[in-house]
Design an enzyme around this catalytic site. Sequence first.
Site, mmCIF file in Angstrom:
data_model
loop_
_atom_site.group_PDB
_atom_site.id
_atom_site.type_symbol
_atom_site.label_atom_id
_atom_site.label_comp_id
_atom_site.label_asym_id
_atom_site.label_seq_id
_atom_site.Cartn_x
_atom_site.Cartn_y
_atom_site.Cartn_z
ATOM 1 N N SER A 447 4.613 -0.270 0.998
ATOM 2 C CA SER A 447 4.115 0.719 0.045
ATOM 3 C C SER A 447 4.937 1.998 0.115
ATOM 4 C CB SER A 447 2.651 1.026 0.336
ATOM 5 O OG SER A 447 2.507 1.489 1.648
ATOM 6 N N CYS A 530 -10.721 6.789 4.111
ATOM 7 C CA CYS A 530 -11.834 5.866 3.951
ATOM 8 C C CYS A 530 -11.341 4.607 3.250
ATOM 9 C CB CYS A 530 -12.913 6.485 3.077
ATOM 10 S SG CYS A 530 -13.577 7.994 3.756
ATOM 11 N N ASP A 613 1.441 -9.706 5.284
ATOM 12 C CA ASP A 613 0.983 -8.734 6.277
ATOM 13 C C ASP A 613 -0.229 -9.246 7.032
ATOM 14 O OD1 ASP A 613 2.902 -6.795 5.575
ATOM 15 O OD2 ASP A 613 1.684 -6.167 3.862
ATOM 16 N N HIS A 708 1.885 7.827 10.522
ATOM 17 C CA HIS A 708 0.550 8.438 10.520
ATOM 18 C C HIS A 708 0.633 9.962 10.569
ATOM 19 C CE1 HIS A 708 -1.476 4.649 10.761
ATOM 20 N NE2 HIS A 708 -0.755 4.294 11.795
ATOM 21 N N CYS A 740 4.810 1.401 9.487
ATOM 22 C CA CYS A 740 3.829 0.815 8.574
ATOM 23 C C CYS A 740 4.177 1.260 7.166
ATOM 24 C CB CYS A 740 2.425 1.284 8.984
ATOM 25 S SG CYS A 740 1.091 0.352 8.198
#
Length: 768
Positions: A447, A530, A613, A708, A740
């Site tokens: 992504s 979330c 994934d 992150h 990631c």
Amino acid sequence: MSLSIPVATLGTPRIGLKRELKFALESYWAGKSDQAALLDTARALRAANWARQAKRGVTIMPSNDFSFYDQVLDTSLMVGAIPAIYGDKADLDTYFAMARGAQGATETCAHGHVHTTGHGVPAQEMTKWFDTNYHYMVPEFTPDQAFRLTSLKPVEEFIEAKTLGHHTRPVLVGPVTFLTLGKGVEHPVRLIDRLLPVYVDLLKKLADAGADWVQIDEPVLALDGSVDVAAALQKTYARFATEVPELKIMVASYFGDLNENLYVATSLPVAGLHIDLVRAPEQLDAVLDAAPKDLTLSLGVIDGRNIWRANLPAILDRIAPAVKRGNIQIAPSCSLLHTPIDLELETGLDADVKSWLAFSVQKQSELVILARALNEGRDSVKAELDASAQAAAARAASPKVHSAAVRARLAAVTPDQAQRAQPFAARAALQRQAFALPAFPTTTIGSFPQTSEVRKARSDHGKGTIDDAQYERFLKDETERAIRWQEEIGLDVLVHGEFERNDMVQYFGEQLSGFTFTKHGWVQSYGSRCVRPPVLYGDVARPAPMTVAWWQYAQSLTDRPVKGMLTGPVTILNWSFVRDDQPRWESCRQIALAIRDEVSDLEAAGAKMIQIDEAALREGLPLHRSDWAHYLDWAVESFRLCASGVRNETQIHTHMCYSEFNDIMDAVAAMDADVISIETSRSKMELLDVFKTTKYPNEIGPGVYDIHSPRVPEVSEMTDLLSLARERLSDAQIWINPDCGLKTRKWDEVKPALVNMVAAAKALREPV
Ligand code: GLN
Ligand code: ZN
């Protein structure tokens, strides 16, 4: 109505019905609002939460179940476990720096590389909370660790509730669990003697403020027993009993059975013990046998981890022996943190499916109905009990749940369908020839930033303010820009960017039969993030191709390989609310066959690399070691079943969001993906450990960019990490990629970071 058997919730979702906390946090972090506004939002959320529970009839409400980011991080801050790099001020900005890292100033050098100057600090490590999809910040200790009480959050929130007219039972992360989850010293739990005075101090302050009960969560009780942990538990609760005798303590175990910890749990000198009777209904008898009569038992009978409506009469039957014993409380299996807030907000669900579900507030009502049935007799809630039993029966018999075709296909699967035609070495030779990639090929995980424009276009499309054609045009432009930019900076293997995807599981679930989706069913994943887990309610099939058109479009724009991008069956399963009417492995195999169909269609359309994934494979590991082999068997088998229908030349990639696979290395290798990318940059040491004993046989990309954090890593940080990797892996195995996907980042973070990453690859290829 006077309840003699009380109802507790243990903890509630804190993010807000409309995710108010998320938006307040993100606005604060972006500097768009001040701390006062953030504190106001938090206070309003807590008040609404208490009011909601009171209205439903909950009699024991928690306080301190609220957190700005994570309850474990709250605890680190509260006990002064603040690593030196974050300074020593236990304030909110320190807290957020520990959670998210803090970017120092950056400057771009003559080569176009971005360097961090000033005092950038990385975030603390984050990992899964037991076997949930909630992430906590890993506490960090030093051998000379000292603890001190640096925040009174639990006391403040207790008083805040009291001011609003609610007498609450404060919740704390237990000291033994807190230490056990930490790192930095060899046996963190042995720091217990130093930590206990801080807890004692806090407990005294809670008692002074008027608390009579405190809930202390010790989910370590559901892990395999250890002598250290047992000793620490005994010492801890003995000390609390002598030093704060005026306070009653409810020790909460959850996420499974007490198993080897049964004796230690039932013999602690505390007033109450909470047990999980959803995950481990069979432990009730053993607990009843072992528990002294004066130990209050909190029965966790409503599922705090799933969204199914309970069969209340069946629960009443099951707990009859405990009721006979007396001295009980009724509770969910664990905190309701892991469930969405209110089913009533869901207006778009199929009426049958909706009638089978319960979210946090519905679960609160279920708890209250159970307690009323016990306190006032089943007749007092006859209609509610009947409705609950009828919903359970309707679900068990519904054709929306059971498909004969899916069952038949599953029964016909043969072992060779889970086996690539040639072993890795033979495939790798063919693939090398076909792709002719440079050494240390660079790629990303899939992504690219889901910018506000991307999210706005999606929501406009959802609302109908832009039509299908406009939306498609927008996505095509985004995809094209991403492809062009990847070519421009010199990445070797490209991705289409996943702009059309709302979420890596939801996107697939929406196109598979057997899944349904909520509009507001958000649960916290980490910090402000979330997720809305899909609801897997029925047998799974794939009616039509799901990703082929987007892959085709992206590949049509470039000569470099673009990876087909899929989410694997284990991850789809582990990140969904799954069926509780059949074993997990059975649901997983159904999903595997559906993904296998997609893999075949991508290959037929010309895809030469397909990434599947399995971000969540590891977190699905059972908490008890003795259950691992069975899980890994079916998880690996499911992956292979979806990945093995391709030609030898087709390169199967997989991705996992962690690096700790020392203990599951054999299983990861057995998945037999041609290339795996893993997350490593936050825990450098593990990268070394992983490959010490077992060699990973296939190709592998250890993540060199911590996605992150907003921080941009320097080239040298990445080459340093890669040198570590090269000590353990052969150069021919190594790929270079971020940890990631980049969807949560901003382009102005991603661009310099990936430019640096390509530079790191070049540095390795052409050493100076
Ligand atoms: N392909 C996904 C992405 O890049 C993988 C994310 C993940 O494994 N969490 O977003
Ligand atoms: Zn990942």
